[in-house]
Design an enzyme around this catalytic site. Structure first.
Site, PDB file in Angstrom:
ATOM      1  N   GLU A 113      -6.776  11.959  29.796  1.00 34.41           N
ATOM      2  CA  GLU A 113      -5.818  11.556  30.747  1.00 34.41           C
ATOM      3  C   GLU A 113      -4.321  11.776  29.831  1.00 34.41           C
ATOM      4  O   GLU A 113      -3.353  11.621  28.881  1.00 34.41           O
ATOM      5  CB  GLU A 113      -5.382   9.886  30.911  1.00 34.41           C
ATOM      6  CG  GLU A 113      -4.303   9.594  31.831  1.00 34.41           C
ATOM      7  CD  GLU A 113      -3.413   7.937  31.905  1.00 34.41           C
ATOM      8  OE1 GLU A 113      -2.679   8.015  33.338  1.00 34.41           O
ATOM      9  OE2 GLU A 113      -4.619   7.499  31.259  1.00 34.41           O
ATOM     10  N   GLU A 137      -2.732   2.459  39.814  1.00 41.14           N
ATOM     11  CA  GLU A 137      -2.028   3.086  38.329  1.00 41.14           C
ATOM     12  C   GLU A 137      -0.919   2.875  38.736  1.00 41.14           C
ATOM     13  O   GLU A 137       0.148   3.492  38.461  1.00 41.14           O
ATOM     14  CB  GLU A 137      -2.948   3.808  37.515  1.00 41.14           C
ATOM     15  CG  GLU A 137      -1.720   3.827  36.520  1.00 41.14           C
ATOM     16  CD  GLU A 137      -2.121   2.455  35.557  1.00 41.14           C
ATOM     17  OE1 GLU A 137      -2.692   2.621  34.281  1.00 41.14           O
ATOM     18  OE2 GLU A 137      -3.357   2.416  36.196  1.00 41.14           O
TER      19      GLU A 137
END
Length: 302
Positions: free
Chosen positions: A182, A277
């Site tokens: 990520e 998220e």
């Protein structure tokens, strides 16, 4: 209850539902919407509506039409809780999304350094993550390589990261698991920040166990041009996360056109998970209703 009064009440309820199909069920929201993508809330998003019990939250998520769950902190939960979560997800036909490979704050103990102790710690945690994934049905685990090592050239840092990720891939690949790298925007001190950078690392590792987690919130902040960059990196993207910018709240609270983004993913044939998220722009039950509605609105592309 008298038969006549029962029929009157039943008829009234039926008519009310027909006129207002969008109104709430017993838990506070409609059930008639079927999402086109596999949006995944995380624990804590619906504390006001479902309470703090983890299983009750899963039940509530499923009742609202969500098809998956994320839990960054899964590795820190007890084996008992992991098993309970897995059973609840299976019962409700939901998928398990990412959890974070957490081996002692790799943001600072960075893989960029090439230090054996940091690599060993990470790989040991990967071994533990395999067991967590088996218990919970997870297929993806989030990896953050850590901070820049200012005393080393960028190419050397990149090589150090690739070397350790190849070893980690050897751990995950036999189990059909994928670590997803990520790129983040939290601080410029982080090594992994851009989609093309992550793409090149995944290509160098050369394993189905090492792919990209593309978080639209972070990438909007770091590079923008979301649809074009997703398209260019598509072959290495295994997981999507979202959050609007600025603020990292639900879709519709910032500058990202999530209706277009979700349509784009759908038309690309993406059948993976879209992790929610982000936080909520409003508190209380009203904020949770607004969160659900934001996904319903952003999902109306067909």
């Amino acid at each position: 209850m008298e038969r006549r009064k029962f029929i009157e009440k039943a008829s009234l309820a039926t008519a009310f539902s027909a006129l207002f199909p969008f109104l709430s069920n017993a838990n506070g929201y409609r059930k008639d919407h079927t999402f086109n993508l596999n949006y995944a809330p995380h624990f804590g998003m619906f504390n006001q509506s479902a309470g703090k019990d983890l299983i009750a939250q899963i039940e509530y998520m499923a009742d609202q039409g969500f098809k998956a769950l994320e839990d960054n902190g899964m590795m820190g939960r007890s084996i008992e809780d992991q098993n309970k979560i897995a059973k609840a997800l299976e019962r409700r036909g939901m998928k398990m999304g990412v959890f974070v490979i957490d081996g002692g704050d790799n943001w600072k103990k960075s893989l960029t350094t090439g230090k054996q102790e940091f690599s060993d710690n990470f790989l040991s945690t990967c071994e533990k993550a395999v067991e967590v994934a088996k218990r919970t049905g997870a297929k993806w685990m989030t990896v953050v390589p850590g901070f820049y090592e200012r005393n080393l050239p960028l190419g050397i840092q990149t090589a150090n990261v690739i070397e350790t990720l190849k070893k980690a891939s050897d751990i995950f690949e036999p189990h059909g698991l994928t670590m997803v790298l990520e790129p983040l925007s939290d601080t410029p001190d982080l090594f992994l920040r851009f989609s093309d950078q992550t793409y090149s690392i995944c290509k160098a590792v050369g394993s189905p166990a090492c792919k990209i987690l593309y978080d639209a919130y972070h990438m909007q902040r770091n590079e923008g041009n979301l649809l074009a960059n997703i398209d260019k990196c598509w072959s290495e993207i295994a997981y999507i996360q979202v959050g609007d910018n600025p603020g990292r709240k639900e879709p519709g609270t910032g500058e990202i056109n999530y209706l277009n983004l979700f349509k784009f993913l759908y038309e690309k044939g993406y059948d993976g998970i879209v992790g929610m998220e982000h936080g909520l722009s409003l508190g209380g039950i009203e904020g949770e209703k607004r969160l659900i509605q934001s996904y319903i609105d952003s999902d109306k592309f067909k």
